[in-house]
Design a protein around this motif. Structure first.
Motif, PDB file in Angstrom:
ATOM      1  N   THR A  47       5.359 -28.317  38.208  1.00 31.05           N
ATOM      2  CA  THR A  47       5.311 -26.854  38.053  1.00 31.05           C
ATOM      3  C   THR A  47       5.937 -26.409  36.719  1.00 31.05           C
ATOM      4  O   THR A  47       6.162 -25.216  36.508  1.00 31.05           O
ATOM      5  CB  THR A  47       6.040 -26.146  39.224  1.00 31.05           C
ATOM      6  OG1 THR A  47       7.396 -26.608  39.256  1.00 31.05           O
ATOM      7  CG2 THR A  47       5.369 -26.425  40.555  1.00 31.05           C
ATOM      8  N   GLU A  85      -3.192 -21.098  37.866  1.00 28.70           N
ATOM      9  CA  GLU A  85      -2.893 -19.836  38.576  1.00 28.70           C
ATOM     10  C   GLU A  85      -2.070 -20.072  39.847  1.00 28.70           C
ATOM     11  O   GLU A  85      -1.449 -19.145  40.363  1.00 28.70           O
ATOM     12  CB  GLU A  85      -4.199 -19.079  38.892  1.00 28.70           C
ATOM     13  CG  GLU A  85      -5.089 -19.681  39.981  1.00 28.70           C
ATOM     14  CD  GLU A  85      -6.062 -20.734  39.465  1.00 28.70           C
ATOM     15  OE1 GLU A  85      -5.810 -21.321  38.394  1.00 28.70           O
ATOM     16  OE2 GLU A  85      -7.072 -21.008  40.155  1.00 28.70           O
ATOM     17  N   ASP A  88       1.688 -19.457  38.894  1.00 29.49           N
ATOM     18  CA  ASP A  88       2.119 -18.181  38.336  1.00 29.49           C
ATOM     19  C   ASP A  88       1.718 -17.065  39.287  1.00 29.49           C
ATOM     20  O   ASP A  88       0.535 -16.725  39.408  1.00 29.49           O
ATOM     21  CB  ASP A  88       1.429 -17.997  36.959  1.00 29.49           C
ATOM     22  CG  ASP A  88       1.907 -16.727  36.271  1.00 29.49           C
ATOM     23  OD1 ASP A  88       2.561 -15.885  36.931  1.00 29.49           O
ATOM     24  OD2 ASP A  88       1.605 -16.575  35.075  1.00 29.49           O
ATOM     25  N   ARG A  89       2.713 -16.497  39.976  1.00 27.21           N
ATOM     26  CA  ARG A  89       2.411 -15.490  41.001  1.00 27.21           C
ATOM     27  C   ARG A  89       1.794 -14.223  40.422  1.00 27.21           C
ATOM     28  O   ARG A  89       1.257 -13.390  41.150  1.00 27.21           O
ATOM     29  CB  ARG A  89       3.674 -15.149  41.802  1.00 27.21           C
ATOM     30  CG  ARG A  89       4.089 -16.300  42.691  1.00 27.21           C
ATOM     31  CD  ARG A  89       4.997 -15.876  43.826  1.00 27.21           C
ATOM     32  NE  ARG A  89       5.352 -17.040  44.635  1.00 27.21           N
ATOM     33  CZ  ARG A  89       4.637 -17.461  45.669  1.00 27.21           C
ATOM     34  NH1 ARG A  89       3.576 -16.804  46.060  1.00 27.21           N
ATOM     35  NH2 ARG A  89       5.020 -18.533  46.348  1.00 27.21           N
ATOM     36  N   GLU A  90       1.875 -14.058  39.101  1.00 29.88           N
ATOM     37  CA  GLU A  90       1.266 -12.879  38.461  1.00 29.88           C
ATOM     38  C   GLU A  90      -0.260 -13.039  38.366  1.00 29.88           C
ATOM     39  O   GLU A  90      -0.986 -12.068  38.198  1.00 29.88           O
ATOM     40  CB  GLU A  90       1.829 -12.690  37.044  1.00 29.88           C
ATOM     41  CG  GLU A  90       3.340 -12.497  36.986  1.00 29.88           C
ATOM     42  CD  GLU A  90       3.787 -11.250  37.736  1.00 29.88           C
ATOM     43  OE1 GLU A  90       3.173 -10.192  37.536  1.00 29.88           O
ATOM     44  OE2 GLU A  90       4.738 -11.355  38.549  1.00 29.88           O
ATOM     45  N   SER A  93      -4.869 -15.948  42.613  1.00 28.78           N
ATOM     46  CA  SER A  93      -5.213 -17.330  42.986  1.00 28.78           C
ATOM     47  C   SER A  93      -5.798 -17.417  44.391  1.00 28.78           C
ATOM     48  O   SER A  93      -6.128 -18.504  44.858  1.00 28.78           O
ATOM     49  CB  SER A  93      -3.958 -18.203  42.919  1.00 28.78           C
ATOM     50  OG  SER A  93      -3.002 -17.767  43.865  1.00 28.78           O
ATOM     51  N   CYS A 200       0.395 -21.741  50.414  1.00 32.11           N
ATOM     52  CA  CYS A 200       1.676 -21.086  50.075  1.00 32.11           C
ATOM     53  C   CYS A 200       2.284 -21.637  48.794  1.00 32.11           C
ATOM     54  O   CYS A 200       3.299 -21.115  48.320  1.00 32.11           O
ATOM     55  CB  CYS A 200       2.728 -21.301  51.159  1.00 32.11           C
ATOM     56  SG  CYS A 200       2.160 -21.264  52.817  1.00 32.11           S
ATOM     57  N   GLY A 202       3.722 -22.545  45.323  1.00 25.85           N
ATOM     58  CA  GLY A 202       3.989 -21.792  44.086  1.00 25.85           C
ATOM     59  C   GLY A 202       5.128 -22.447  43.341  1.00 25.85           C
ATOM     60  O   GLY A 202       5.777 -23.364  43.867  1.00 25.85           O
ATOM     61  N   ASP A 205      11.334 -20.886  43.213  1.00 23.06           N
ATOM     62  CA  ASP A 205      12.165 -19.731  42.854  1.00 23.06           C
ATOM     63  C   ASP A 205      13.332 -19.692  43.843  1.00 23.06           C
ATOM     64  O   ASP A 205      13.449 -20.557  44.723  1.00 23.06           O
ATOM     65  CB  ASP A 205      11.355 -18.419  42.863  1.00 23.06           C
ATOM     66  CG  ASP A 205      10.720 -18.134  44.214  1.00 23.06           C
ATOM     67  OD1 ASP A 205      11.373 -18.400  45.250  1.00 23.06           O
ATOM     68  OD2 ASP A 205       9.568 -17.650  44.254  1.00 23.06           O
ATOM     69  N   ASN A 208      12.051 -19.722  47.745  1.00 27.90           N
ATOM     70  CA  ASN A 208      11.103 -20.605  48.443  1.00 27.90           C
ATOM     71  C   ASN A 208      11.536 -22.070  48.511  1.00 27.90           C
ATOM     72  O   ASN A 208      10.745 -22.929  48.907  1.00 27.90           O
ATOM     73  CB  ASN A 208       9.699 -20.478  47.828  1.00 27.90           C
ATOM     74  CG  ASN A 208       9.622 -21.002  46.396  1.00 27.90           C
ATOM     75  OD1 ASN A 208      10.536 -21.673  45.920  1.00 27.90           O
ATOM     76  ND2 ASN A 208       8.527 -20.691  45.710  1.00 27.90           N
ATOM     77  N   ASP A 257       5.037 -17.703  54.844  1.00 27.89           N
ATOM     78  CA  ASP A 257       5.148 -18.049  53.445  1.00 27.89           C
ATOM     79  C   ASP A 257       6.330 -19.012  53.432  1.00 27.89           C
ATOM     80  O   ASP A 257       6.710 -19.524  54.474  1.00 27.89           O
ATOM     81  CB  ASP A 257       5.384 -16.795  52.583  1.00 27.89           C
ATOM     82  CG  ASP A 257       6.477 -15.920  53.160  1.00 27.89           C
ATOM     83  OD1 ASP A 257       7.246 -16.419  54.002  1.00 27.89           O
ATOM     84  OD2 ASP A 257       6.558 -14.742  52.797  1.00 27.89           O
TER      85      ASP A 257
END
Ligand SMILES: CC(C)(COP(=O)(O)OP(=O)(O)OC[C@H]1O[C@@H](n2cnc3c(N)ncnc32)[C@H](O)[C@@H]1OP(=O)(O)O)[C@@H](O)C(=O)NCCC(=O)NCCSC(=O)CC(=O)O
Length: 382
Positions: A47, A85, A88-90, A93, A200, A202, A205, A208, A257
């Motif tokens: 990641t 994608e 990157d949660r922005e 996806s 789920c 990503g 962070d 998570n 999540d």
């Protein structure tokens, strides 16, 4: 029920209860198998998060305490490379995840179901009902149709998909299968549960890490039916009573999540005994000691099993099947309970062959968002 229509007599007959599990199968994706001691290194590398050194140290601390040895995953580094994608949660996806899960999830379920059907020994076309539980596949027609097609089920099979139940999905599907089998004479219900973390996944962070450290991918399948049993059909576990309980005011502590409130193990520990007493029909009918039972508990996390051991005063080894599945596969959400049942029957056979006295009665406990607890009383036919 009896009714007369156009001179014809329709009789709806019930199965001879209680229903029973007749065969069990499990499967995991073969794409990626990750030992837990390299999980943090792998996650932060793929990641591109290696600069987050404190977060990675925390991830390592968490991984060491999970009681997990390894996990299987559908998502590989190669797939992630083709889908930036996902990191990157922005970036949007959802479409890519849905498309990937639409193929992967029914195929994973097919592998588990094919094993259960082979063990059962009857043709797939003898299955009358399909219950497919997953939080990982959102499309219409839904994944149960794909699974029915892959398995060659008959066009009149009654399909139902159970979505978003999370970790109690396997327990819920077994509960529903019991009711279907007992209310429809001759019904043979295929329960299938399949989950993949690709929905789920990503970049790591602050919120998570625990989810990343716990969840893995897998599928489980069980054939359920009530008597009369056909030649070669062998009840593994009778499904005697089943209950669902929602713990009041806990709807915010668990979601599908990777965010899990720190209170979850405590809340489950505080409530399981009441759920069990209710499933046994009240304090008077429950066993004198919970150690008289055999146990299939969803291994949501090591502290959940530890708390259950403590509140039920279980002897060491009573949750061995759950701890084994946690160690070998991690938490595969709703599919996990099927792995536990499979491991439990394997262990019981070994102990039986070794001449040990085995408990006749047992219990399933499965938990998930709500917090919802699915409890089932089991009996092992002699
Ligand atoms: C994360 C753990 C492995 C940590 O083990 P311990 O609790 O024994 O260890 P510990 O107290 O030293 O905690 C180690 C570090 O993890 C942090 N930590 C612990 N629990 C946390 C949580 N829920 N969210 C965020 N952080 C958490 C602690 O603050 C600590 O941080 P620091 O080191 O910085 O002080 C365990 O608590 C665990 O397995 N928890 C998950 C249980 C759970 O909720 N399962 C439900 C899964 S969902 C499910 O099954 C149903 C469903 O999804 O549907």
């Amino acid at each position: 029920m009896t009714a007369r229509t156009n001179g014809k007599m329709f009789i709806r007959q019930h199965g001879e209860g209680p229903s029973a599990m007749l065969a069990i199968g499990t499967a995991n994706p073969t794409n990626l198998l990750l030992p837990q001691d390299v999980f943090a290194d792998n996650l932060f590398r793929v990641t591109k998060s290696e600069h987050l050194t404190e977060l990675k140290e925390k991830m390592n601390r968490i991984c060491q305490k999970t009681g997990i040895g390894k996990r299987h995953f559908h998502l590989t580094e190669e797939t992630l490379g083709a889908h930036p994608e996902f990191l990157d949660r922005e970036l949007p996806s959802l479409d890519a995840r849905i498309e990937m899960a639409a193929t992967a999830v029914p195929k994973l379920a097919q592998s588990a179901a094919a094993k259960a059907i082979a063990e059962w020994g009857r043709p797939a076309t003898d299955i009358t009902h399909l219950l497919f539980s997953t939080y990982s596949a959102w499309e219409a027609p839904s994944a149960d149709l794909k699974l029915a097609t892959l398995l060659g089920l008959r066009p009149t099979v009654c399909r139902t998909i159970l979505s978003l139940h999370g970790c109690y999905g396997g327990g819920r599907a077994l509960h529903l299968a019991k009711e279907l089998a007992e209310n429809n004479r001759g019904a043979r219900v295929l329960v299938a549960c399949a989950e993949t973390t690709l929905v789920c996944f990503g970049g790591p962070d602050g919120a998570n890490l625990v989810g990343h450290a716990l969840f893995g991918d897998g599928a489980g399948a069980v054939i359920v039916g009530a008597g009369p049993f056909g030649e070669g059909e062998r009840p593994l576990f009778e499904m005697v009573t089943a209950m669902q309980t929602t713990i009041p005011r806990t709807e915010h502590v668990l979601g599908i999540d990777f965010h899990l409130a720190i209170q979850v193990p405590m809340l489950i520990g505080q409530n399981v005994e009441r759920c069990l007493l209710d499933a046994f029909g009240g304090d008077g009918d429950a066993p004198g000691s919970w150690n008289e039972l055999f146990w299939a508990v969803h291994p949501g996390g090591r502290p959940i099993l530890d708390n259950i051991d403590t509140v039920l005063k279980l002897e060491p080894g009573k949750l061995a099947a759950s701890r084994h599945v946690l160690r070998e596969y991690g938490n595969m959400s709703g599919a996990t309970i099927v792995f536990v049942l499979d491991e439990l029957r394997r262990r019981r056979k070994e102990e039986d062959d070794g001449g040990h006295q085995l408990p006749e009665w047992g219990a399933i406990l499965a938990f998930g968002p709500g917090i919802t607890v699915e409890t089932m009383v089991l009996r092992s036919p002699r």
